[in-house]
Design a protein around this motif. Structure first.
Motif, mmCIF file in Angstrom:
data_model
loop_
_atom_site.group_PDB
_atom_site.id
_atom_site.type_symbol
_atom_site.label_atom_id
_atom_site.label_comp_id
_atom_site.label_asym_id
_atom_site.label_seq_id
_atom_site.Cartn_x
_atom_site.Cartn_y
_atom_site.Cartn_z
ATOM 1 N N ILE A 86 -45.814 -2.669 86.395
ATOM 2 C CA ILE A 86 -45.556 -3.732 85.413
ATOM 3 C C ILE A 86 -46.265 -3.351 84.125
ATOM 4 O O ILE A 86 -47.469 -3.078 84.119
ATOM 5 C CB ILE A 86 -46.065 -5.095 85.923
ATOM 6 C CG1 ILE A 86 -45.331 -5.510 87.200
ATOM 7 C CG2 ILE A 86 -45.930 -6.155 84.844
ATOM 8 C CD1 ILE A 86 -43.868 -5.836 87.015
ATOM 9 N N ILE A 87 -45.513 -3.348 83.012
ATOM 10 C CA ILE A 87 -46.102 -2.947 81.734
ATOM 11 C C ILE A 87 -45.770 -3.983 80.651
ATOM 12 O O ILE A 87 -44.823 -4.773 80.786
ATOM 13 C CB ILE A 87 -45.610 -1.542 81.307
ATOM 14 C CG1 ILE A 87 -44.091 -1.529 81.094
ATOM 15 C CG2 ILE A 87 -46.001 -0.505 82.337
ATOM 16 C CD1 ILE A 87 -43.650 -1.620 79.684
ATOM 17 N N LEU A 88 -46.566 -3.954 79.599
ATOM 18 C CA LEU A 88 -46.304 -4.785 78.421
ATOM 19 C C LEU A 88 -45.704 -3.884 77.353
ATOM 20 O O LEU A 88 -46.336 -2.916 76.912
ATOM 21 C CB LEU A 88 -47.588 -5.433 77.908
ATOM 22 C CG LEU A 88 -47.420 -6.441 76.751
ATOM 23 C CD1 LEU A 88 -46.700 -7.701 77.246
ATOM 24 C CD2 LEU A 88 -48.768 -6.815 76.156
ATOM 25 N N ASP A 89 -44.468 -4.180 76.961
ATOM 26 C CA ASP A 89 -43.763 -3.354 75.969
ATOM 27 C C ASP A 89 -44.135 -3.826 74.571
ATOM 28 O O ASP A 89 -43.579 -4.784 74.041
ATOM 29 C CB ASP A 89 -42.255 -3.466 76.191
ATOM 30 C CG ASP A 89 -41.463 -2.521 75.295
ATOM 31 O OD1 ASP A 89 -42.079 -1.865 74.429
ATOM 32 O OD2 ASP A 89 -40.242 -2.439 75.459
ATOM 33 N N VAL A 99 -42.768 -8.491 78.962
ATOM 34 C CA VAL A 99 -43.342 -7.819 80.138
ATOM 35 C C VAL A 99 -42.183 -7.205 80.912
ATOM 36 O O VAL A 99 -41.184 -7.878 81.184
ATOM 37 C CB VAL A 99 -44.117 -8.806 81.028
ATOM 38 C CG1 VAL A 99 -44.688 -8.087 82.249
ATOM 39 C CG2 VAL A 99 -45.227 -9.476 80.234
ATOM 40 N N LYS A 100 -42.296 -5.922 81.272
ATOM 41 C CA LYS A 100 -41.182 -5.225 81.908
ATOM 42 C C LYS A 100 -41.596 -4.570 83.223
ATOM 43 O O LYS A 100 -42.762 -4.224 83.425
ATOM 44 C CB LYS A 100 -40.601 -4.174 80.960
ATOM 45 C CG LYS A 100 -39.934 -4.785 79.730
ATOM 46 C CD LYS A 100 -39.259 -3.738 78.862
ATOM 47 C CE LYS A 100 -38.559 -4.398 77.667
ATOM 48 N NZ LYS A 100 -37.897 -3.402 76.809
ATOM 49 N N TYR A 115 -36.725 0.778 82.346
ATOM 50 C CA TYR A 115 -37.480 -0.466 82.205
ATOM 51 C C TYR A 115 -36.531 -1.658 82.350
ATOM 52 O O TYR A 115 -35.427 -1.658 81.799
ATOM 53 C CB TYR A 115 -38.189 -0.509 80.847
ATOM 54 C CG TYR A 115 -39.187 0.619 80.686
ATOM 55 C CD1 TYR A 115 -40.516 0.455 81.068
ATOM 56 C CD2 TYR A 115 -38.790 1.853 80.173
ATOM 57 C CE1 TYR A 115 -41.430 1.482 80.936
ATOM 58 C CE2 TYR A 115 -39.688 2.892 80.044
ATOM 59 C CZ TYR A 115 -41.005 2.702 80.428
ATOM 60 O OH TYR A 115 -41.911 3.733 80.308
ATOM 61 N N TYR A 116 -36.992 -2.685 83.057
ATOM 62 C CA TYR A 116 -36.172 -3.859 83.338
ATOM 63 C C TYR A 116 -36.921 -5.123 82.922
ATOM 64 O O TYR A 116 -38.130 -5.247 83.124
ATOM 65 C CB TYR A 116 -35.835 -3.932 84.830
ATOM 66 C CG TYR A 116 -35.063 -2.722 85.314
ATOM 67 C CD1 TYR A 116 -33.680 -2.697 85.251
ATOM 68 C CD2 TYR A 116 -35.729 -1.599 85.800
ATOM 69 C CE1 TYR A 116 -32.970 -1.576 85.677
ATOM 70 C CE2 TYR A 116 -35.037 -0.473 86.230
ATOM 71 C CZ TYR A 116 -33.652 -0.474 86.162
ATOM 72 O OH TYR A 116 -32.962 0.638 86.580
ATOM 73 N N SER A 117 -36.180 -6.046 82.358
ATOM 74 C CA SER A 117 -36.777 -7.293 81.879
ATOM 75 C C SER A 117 -37.258 -8.157 83.047
ATOM 76 O O SER A 117 -36.599 -8.258 84.082
ATOM 77 C CB SER A 117 -35.751 -8.081 81.067
ATOM 78 O OG SER A 117 -36.237 -9.367 80.757
#
Length: 417
Positions: free
Chosen positions: A9-12, A24-25, A36-38
């Motif tokens: 989980i990452i913050l774009d 957050v993706k 990457y997915y929403s």
């Protein structure tokens, strides 16, 4: 052995959104390629970092649970796919992602939507509801919400948390709204619906509404504030503005603009109902009596532009979040000083701006006004049967009833200063 396909989980942070947050993706990496997915969750950098703190707030716990559910579903899907391909992953995940069946996920979607629509009060209420439900049980799926679950939650709220029936009702009405939306999206079958007759009925708190007597209203009206205390004078005037102004609430007072003044009347739509009554707007018309006109003259902005707010409560350039804070502060201060005046005057009940609204409706009822008239004057929209055959009252009738509100003039009341 390291798995060939990993998730995180990452913050774009590449592009800030209009809500001043970042998406957050879910990152899926198969060594040669990452996609990457929403997650449909937006956070600031500070909020994202807070998810990894040792001590988490309830809000952070709820969000973290949602993200765990999203990542867990992705990992389960990856394990099933032999061999893995992004197209198969996306197709399978798109059928009915597990997170869409998670209550916290659906709540967060709705909170984001409400925030984007600047319905911040409702968004805050929904956040409190999901925080409470997550404290009661983690990782709640729609299938978990049964009659037994709802009864247990109600008992836990009242007996363990000391919450009121009113609070339980507010939170569970939010759950019901989310559940109805989920049924509409085919996320859960209709037969799982736990609310209604012979199922779970959401409790309604008994909210005892009290109006001031004409004698007590007269005490407030004739009260002479301390000349050196501008806050007291301001509170008194805005309490009376609510009373004389059809019980208009503080938010609607703050939002009034000079364009709302049409001759002898103020015409506006309630902020609380202008979205739900968009297809059939029912503006409220208030006769501006001499007392209200004097309050506008004393505390109002200059009327040089129609778009000017009547009163200097809101910063016109502020965003929705800060305007809400300004309204809350305005209401808090008005209630604080009104309460102090009521104590000085030996008025036995708690006096707030809401008391002014209820006093307005009660005085009109005692004066012989019909329920239909009062319903329209207050801007209610829930009396559908009445409103279906009621068009409107003539402005002259509004003006006539306005004079009943000053019937206390001349009462034998000792002036207090």
């Amino acid at each position: 052995m390291k798995p060939l396909v990993t998730t995180s989980i990452i913050l774009d942070t590449r592009r800030e959104k209009l809500n001043k947050k970042y998406p957050v993706k879910l990152c899926v990496n198969n060594i040669t390629k990452a996609k990457y997915y929403s997650t449909r969750i937006d956070l600031t950098e500070t909020e994202f970092q807070a998810l990894f703190a040792k001590r988490l707030t309830r809000e952070s716990i709820a969000i973290k649970n949602e993200l765990h559910a999203i990542e867990a579903e992705a990992r389960d899907t990856i394990r099933i796919l032999k061999p893995f391909s992004f197209s198969a992953f996306e197709k399978r995940l798109g059928q009915r992602p597990a997170q869409q069946g998670q209550l916290a996920f659906l709540f967060h979607q709705e909170i984001n939507k409400l925030t984007n629509e600047e319905r911040l009060g409702t968004a805050s209420s929904y956040q409190c509801a999901i925080n409470s439900l997550t404290s009661f049980k983690e990782n709640i799926a729609l299938e978990h919400i049964t009659v037994d679950f709802l009864n247990e939650y109600e008992k836990w709220m009242i007996e363990t948390k000391g919450a009121s029936i009113t609070t339980v009702g507010i939170y569970l009405r939010a759950v019901r709204a989310i559940f109805n939306e989920a049924i509409g999206l085919s996320l859960i079958p209709n037969e799982n619906y736990p609310f209604g007759k012979r199922k779970y009925q959401i409790p309604t708190g008994r909210n005892i509404k009290k109006a001031l007597s004409m004698t007590d209203i007269a005490k407030l009206y004739y009260y002479e504030p301390d000349a050196a205390n501008e806050m007291e004078a301001r509170a008194k005037d805005f309490w009376l503005f609510t009373y004389f102004g059809n019980g208009i609430n503080m938010k609607d007072i703050a939002l009034l603009k000079y364009k709302n003044i049409q001759g002898e009347y103020i015409v506006f739509e309630r902020a609380k109902t202008n979205r739900t009554s968009r297809t059939n707007p029912r503006p409220i018309t208030i006769y501006i009596n001499p007392e209200m006109r004097q309050i506008i003259s004393k505390w109002g902005n200059l009327p040089d532009r129609e778009e000017n707010y009547i009163f200097p409560i809101l910063n016109p350039t502020a965003d929705a979040f800060h305007k809400r804070k300004q309204i809350q502060q305005f209401t808090k201060l008005t209630n604080k000083w009104t309460k102090r005046m009521a104590e000085k005057l030996n008025i036995p009940m708690k006096v707030t701006t809401y008391t002014a609204r209820h006093s307005f409706s009660t005085v009109l009822k005692r004066s012989g006004a019909s329920t239909e008239f009062i319903s329209e004057a207050l801007g209610h929209t829930n009396l559908k049967t009445t409103l279906s055959y009621l068009d409107s009252f003539e402005n002259e009738t509004k003006k006539q009833f306005s004079f009943h509100l000053t019937r206390f003039k001349g009462e034998n009341v000792t002036h207090v200063s």
